[in-house]
Design an enzyme around this catalytic site. Structure first.
Site, PDB file in Angstrom:
ATOM      1  N   LYS A 169       0.842  -1.204   0.000  1.00 38.93           N
ATOM      2  CA  LYS A 169       0.000   0.000   0.000  1.00 38.93           C
ATOM      3  C   LYS A 169       0.876   1.253   0.000  1.00 38.93           C
ATOM      4  CE  LYS A 169      -3.840  -2.400   2.189  1.00 38.93           C
ATOM      5  NZ  LYS A 169      -4.528  -2.765   3.426  1.00 38.93           N
TER       6      LYS A 169
ATOM      7  N   GLN B 159      -4.429  -1.494   9.645  1.00 41.32           N
ATOM      8  CA  GLN B 159      -4.399  -2.815   9.020  1.00 41.32           C
ATOM      9  C   GLN B 159      -5.010  -3.854   9.967  1.00 41.32           C
ATOM     10  OE1 GLN B 159      -3.277  -3.502   5.797  1.00 41.32           O
ATOM     11  NE2 GLN B 159      -4.129  -5.524   6.190  1.00 41.32           N
TER      12      GLN B 159
ATOM     13  N   ASP C 112     -10.907   3.214   4.170  1.00 37.33           N
ATOM     14  CA  ASP C 112     -11.335   1.812   4.044  1.00 37.33           C
ATOM     15  C   ASP C 112     -12.859   1.701   4.034  1.00 37.33           C
ATOM     16  OD1 ASP C 112      -9.350  -0.076   3.641  1.00 37.33           O
ATOM     17  OD2 ASP C 112      -8.843  -0.272   5.766  1.00 37.33           O
TER      18      ASP C 112
END
Ligand code: NDP
Length: 283
Positions: free
Chosen positions: A53, A97, A120
């Site tokens: 990422k 994460q 997200d």
């Protein structure tokens, strides 16, 4: 029949090129899109995801911050860092994460992220907005799948869709997005009876389970579009999806491979959400 391959690498390269152009235009106005990524613990797969990422951000002309914490870190430290990032006007997206270590309340961590920076799309406020058909951020994996269906010109209106898996990050938001496009959506899970009965009816089949090659060619309707979200390893250590690609490609009309399918698109849509968040600060 051999299915058409929906190539996630090629589509990603195309979309990332467009994002880089938009990022450069924004940078010319003095705003560099910035994604902050928080990693807790030493899960090797998570470490790879975070590295990918961060690298993708830099390649697209975006900035990234990476905070890595020991697995036994006091959650208060992470909450304090999230508060700091929420308040920092140079940070546009914040991602924690998952999975987090057991001593963390994952839901509370996701709720601590400012909804405006929740790239997200996991904050309850953003989940609600998606449910109402007015999303602020679309969760990256289902977003990537929608882009793939669009690029492959798969008809959605009235299509029979079967999604295998009902997680908050893939199955449920995927269902909402396809419902919004007037698909008829069925969601299957571990307690569904006669899975093959459902999957064989699907014009579009989305597999998001996490079980290597569990969807075999005989479970697929001839000509169907098969989207394989799963990321698994074979006993030999090779990456594979939830779909048995070899048998499925003989029956499906179009199919996404693993690797090189949904995976790269997930990261691409994370970049898209971060850029979008940065662009919104101008409005
Ligand atoms: P979860 O483990 O959260 O969810 C798995 C789902 O599959 C659950 O709903 C579970 O049902 C269902 N399931 C389990 N066994 C069966 C079965 N035998 N028959 C039918 N359904 C079953 O996984 P995620 O949604 O997080 O991820 C799914 C897969 O996608 C994983 O391989 C993951 O690595 C991958 N992934 C890939 C991404 C990408 O970028 N390509 C991004 C995110 C995930 P129940 O709810 O009843 O337990």
């Amino acid at each position: 029949m051999t299915a058409r391959i929906i190539d996630g690498n090629a589509l990603s390269a195309e979309v990332r090129g467009q994002l880089a152009t938009r990022a450069a235009a924004l940078a010319a106005k003095g705003i560099t899109p910035c994604l902050a990524v928080i990693l807790v613990g030493e899960d090797p797969a998570s470490a790879v995801y975070v590295r990918n990422k961060v690298a993708a951000c830099e390649k697209a002309g975006m900035r990234s911050l990476r905070d890595v914490y020991a697995p036994d870190v006091d959650p208060a430290v992470v909450f304090a860092r999230i508060a700091e990032l929420n308040a920092d006007p140079t940070v546009h997206g914040i991602l924690v994460q998952l999975p987090l270590p057991r001593h963390f309340d994952s839901e509370a961590v996701l709720e601590a992220i400012s909804p405006e920076k929740d790239v997200d799309g996991f904050h309850a406020e953003n989940v609600g907005a998606l449910m109402q058909g007015n999303p602020r951020f679309i969760p990256c994996t289902p977003y990537g799948v929608m882009k793939m269906l669009e690029s492959a010109n798969v008809p959605l209106k009235g299509a029979e869709v079967v999604i295998v898996g009902r997680s908050n990050i893939v199955g449920k938001p995927m269902a909402m997005l396809l419902l919004a496009q007037s698909c008829t959506v069925t969601i299957c899970h571990s307690q569904s009876k006669d899975l093959a009965f459902h999957t064989r009816r699907a014009d579009i089949l989305v597999a998001a389970v996490g079980r290597a090659k569990m969807i075999t060619g005989d479970m697929i309707k001839p000509g169907a579009t098969v989207i394989d979200v799963g990321i698994n390893r074979t006993p030999e250590g090779k990456l594979c999806g939830d779909v048995d690609f070899e048998t499925a490609k003989e029956v499906a009309g179009a199919i996404t491979p693993v690797p090189g399918g949904v995976g790269p698109m997930t990261i691409t849509m994370l970049l898209a959400n971060t850029l979008e968040a940065a662009e919104r600060t101008q409005k």
